[in-house]
Motif scaffolding. Structure first.
Motif, PDB file in Angstrom:
ATOM      1  N   THR A   1      -3.886   7.202   2.416  1.00  0.00           N
ATOM      2  CA  THR A   1      -3.667   6.101   1.472  1.00  0.00           C
ATOM      3  C   THR A   1      -4.117   6.555   0.088  1.00  0.00           C
ATOM      4  OG1 THR A   1      -4.155   4.554   3.257  1.00  0.00           O
ATOM      5  CG2 THR A   1      -4.178   3.675   1.030  1.00  0.00           C
TER       6      THR A   1
ATOM      7  N   GLU B   1     -14.522   2.737   1.187  1.00  0.00           N
ATOM      8  CA  GLU B   1     -14.528   2.108   2.509  1.00  0.00           C
ATOM      9  C   GLU B   1     -13.153   1.549   2.895  1.00  0.00           C
ATOM     10  OE1 GLU B   1     -16.561  -1.811   4.636  1.00  0.00           O
ATOM     11  OE2 GLU B   1     -17.291  -1.142   2.681  1.00  0.00           O
ATOM     12  N   TYR B   2     -12.467   0.892   1.947  1.00  0.00           N
ATOM     13  CA  TYR B   2     -11.172   0.282   2.253  1.00  0.00           C
ATOM     14  C   TYR B   2     -10.112   1.334   2.554  1.00  0.00           C
ATOM     15  CZ  TYR B   2     -13.332  -4.023   0.734  1.00  0.00           C
ATOM     16  OH  TYR B   2     -14.169  -5.099   0.630  1.00  0.00           O
ATOM     17  N   LYS B   3     -10.157   2.450   1.837  1.00  0.00           N
ATOM     18  CA  LYS B   3      -9.246   3.558   2.114  1.00  0.00           C
ATOM     19  C   LYS B   3      -9.498   4.101   3.520  1.00  0.00           C
ATOM     20  CE  LYS B   3      -8.486   8.397   0.816  1.00  0.00           C
ATOM     21  NZ  LYS B   3      -7.253   8.491   1.530  1.00  0.00           N
TER      22      LYS B   3
ATOM     23  N   LYS C   1     -10.835   2.607   6.081  1.00  0.00           N
ATOM     24  CA  LYS C   1     -10.417   1.630   7.093  1.00  0.00           C
ATOM     25  C   LYS C   1      -8.910   1.623   7.281  1.00  0.00           C
ATOM     26  CE  LYS C   1     -14.236  -1.648   6.921  1.00  0.00           C
ATOM     27  NZ  LYS C   1     -14.649  -3.032   6.638  1.00  0.00           N
ATOM     28  N   LEU C   2      -8.151   1.630   6.164  1.00  0.00           N
ATOM     29  CA  LEU C   2      -6.688   1.598   6.285  1.00  0.00           C
ATOM     30  C   LEU C   2      -6.162   2.894   6.882  1.00  0.00           C
ATOM     31  CD1 LEU C   2      -4.034   0.159   6.019  1.00  0.00           C
ATOM     32  CD2 LEU C   2      -3.915   0.890   3.631  1.00  0.00           C
ATOM     33  N   ASP C   3      -6.675   4.046   6.430  1.00  0.00           N
ATOM     34  CA  ASP C   3      -6.244   5.326   7.012  1.00  0.00           C
ATOM     35  C   ASP C   3      -6.484   5.336   8.521  1.00  0.00           C
ATOM     36  OD1 ASP C   3      -5.516   6.215   4.501  1.00  0.00           O
ATOM     37  OD2 ASP C   3      -7.174   7.635   4.294  1.00  0.00           O
TER      38      ASP C   3
ATOM     39  N   LYS D   1      -1.248 -12.662   6.337  1.00  0.00           N
ATOM     40  CA  LYS D   1      -1.607 -11.417   7.038  1.00  0.00           C
ATOM     41  C   LYS D   1      -0.358 -10.655   7.493  1.00  0.00           C
ATOM     42  CE  LYS D   1      -6.071 -12.332   7.141  1.00  0.00           C
ATOM     43  NZ  LYS D   1      -6.877 -11.824   6.084  1.00  0.00           N
TER      44      LYS D   1
ATOM     45  N   HIS E   1       0.870  -1.178   0.000  1.00  0.00           N
ATOM     46  CA  HIS E   1       0.000   0.000   0.000  1.00  0.00           C
ATOM     47  C   HIS E   1       0.900   1.218   0.000  1.00  0.00           C
ATOM     48  CE1 HIS E   1      -3.837  -1.966   0.450  1.00  0.00           C
ATOM     49  NE2 HIS E   1      -3.373  -2.679   1.457  1.00  0.00           N
TER      50      HIS E   1
ATOM     51  N   LEU F   1      -6.042   3.105  -2.538  1.00  0.00           N
ATOM     52  CA  LEU F   1      -7.368   2.564  -2.256  1.00  0.00           C
ATOM     53  C   LEU F   1      -8.392   3.689  -2.330  1.00  0.00           C
ATOM     54  CD1 LEU F   1      -6.601   0.361   0.899  1.00  0.00           C
ATOM     55  CD2 LEU F   1      -6.939  -0.443  -1.443  1.00  0.00           C
ATOM     56  N   GLN F   2      -9.664   3.305  -2.437  1.00  0.00           N
ATOM     57  CA  GLN F   2     -10.737   4.291  -2.430  1.00  0.00           C
ATOM     58  C   GLN F   2     -11.874   3.790  -1.559  1.00  0.00           C
ATOM     59  OE1 GLN F   2     -11.931   5.013  -6.475  1.00  0.00           O
ATOM     60  NE2 GLN F   2     -10.008   6.008  -7.017  1.00  0.00           N
TER      61      GLN F   2
ATOM     62  N   HIS G   1      -6.803   2.747  10.529  1.00  0.00           N
ATOM     63  CA  HIS G   1      -5.955   1.764  11.196  1.00  0.00           C
ATOM     64  C   HIS G   1      -4.520   2.289  11.346  1.00  0.00           C
ATOM     65  CE1 HIS G   1      -4.818  -2.762  11.676  1.00  0.00           C
ATOM     66  NE2 HIS G   1      -4.891  -2.135  12.825  1.00  0.00           N
TER      67      HIS G   1
END
Length: 192
Positions: A81, A87-89, A91-93, A178, A49, A84-85, A95
């Motif tokens: 991030t 919901e996933y972006k 979530k990662l931001d 993971k 990422h 990604l775009q 986290h």
């Protein structure tokens, strides 16, 4: 004529003595934070990422156009991030800002202070610096290149030295796909 020669000689002596005991002060060049960019890239078993992070403030020191030092403060709350775009972006931001990673609510900034700078080429310098992330400081080494009013640098950072252990096989077993690699990259394009 003799008085003119004496006056000139006296002027030369005064100028020489003054310049001999005057320290030549270096030139501190502030980083234009709106025109500078830092890109991060983290790696995991299944890919990578990347994103950006903002410089809050910074400067480079020069003496006679030679780099002699520098200092940067990074605004950790701006971790973003870019691969990604949606919901996933989000979530990662979130986290990355959490205590699992950089704990930005408690540690909103990171800092890099140059401790040693050595010329390694025409426009390149080998730099040793103290990097502080999450209140922990460790020495890092990297190369920075300076061209006019721009500079570029690349750093490889072992996140576990700063207490960022989430997903690290150095601390956790059986992570399989993971697992997140300990080292991440920072690439900066600076303008001053």
């Amino acid at each position: 004529m003799k008085n003119t020669i004496k006056n000139l000689a006296a002027l030369v002596i005064v100028a020489f003595v003054t310049l001999s005991f005057t320290a030549i002060e270096g030139d501190k060049k502030e980083i234009k934070t709106d025109k500078s960019k830092v890109v991060w890239k983290g790696y995991k078993v299944t890919g990578s990422h990347e994103g950006t992070i903002s410089i809050q403030s910074g400067f480079l020191n020069f003496e006679a156009d030679k780099l002699t030092g520098g200092e940067f403060v990074i605004d950790m709350t701006t971790i973003n991030t870019t691969d990604l775009q949606g919901e996933y972006k989000g979530k990662l931001d979130g986290h990355l800002k959490s205590d699992d990673f950089f704990g930005t609510s408690k540690y909103p900034t990171a800092k890099l202070v140059f401790t040693e700078v050595k010329a390694s080429g025409k426009n390149a310098y080998a730099v040793t610096g103290d990097l502080t992330i999450k209140g922990k400081t460790n020495a890092v080494q990297f190369t920075i290149s300076v061209y006019g009013n721009k500079a570029t640098a690349s750093l490889k950072i072992d996140r576990t030295k700063y207490g960022v252990k989430y997903g690290s096989t150095s601390f956790f077993e059986n992570l399989k796909d993971k697992a997140i690699y300990d080292e991440f990259d920072l690439v900066s394009d600076l303008e001053f």
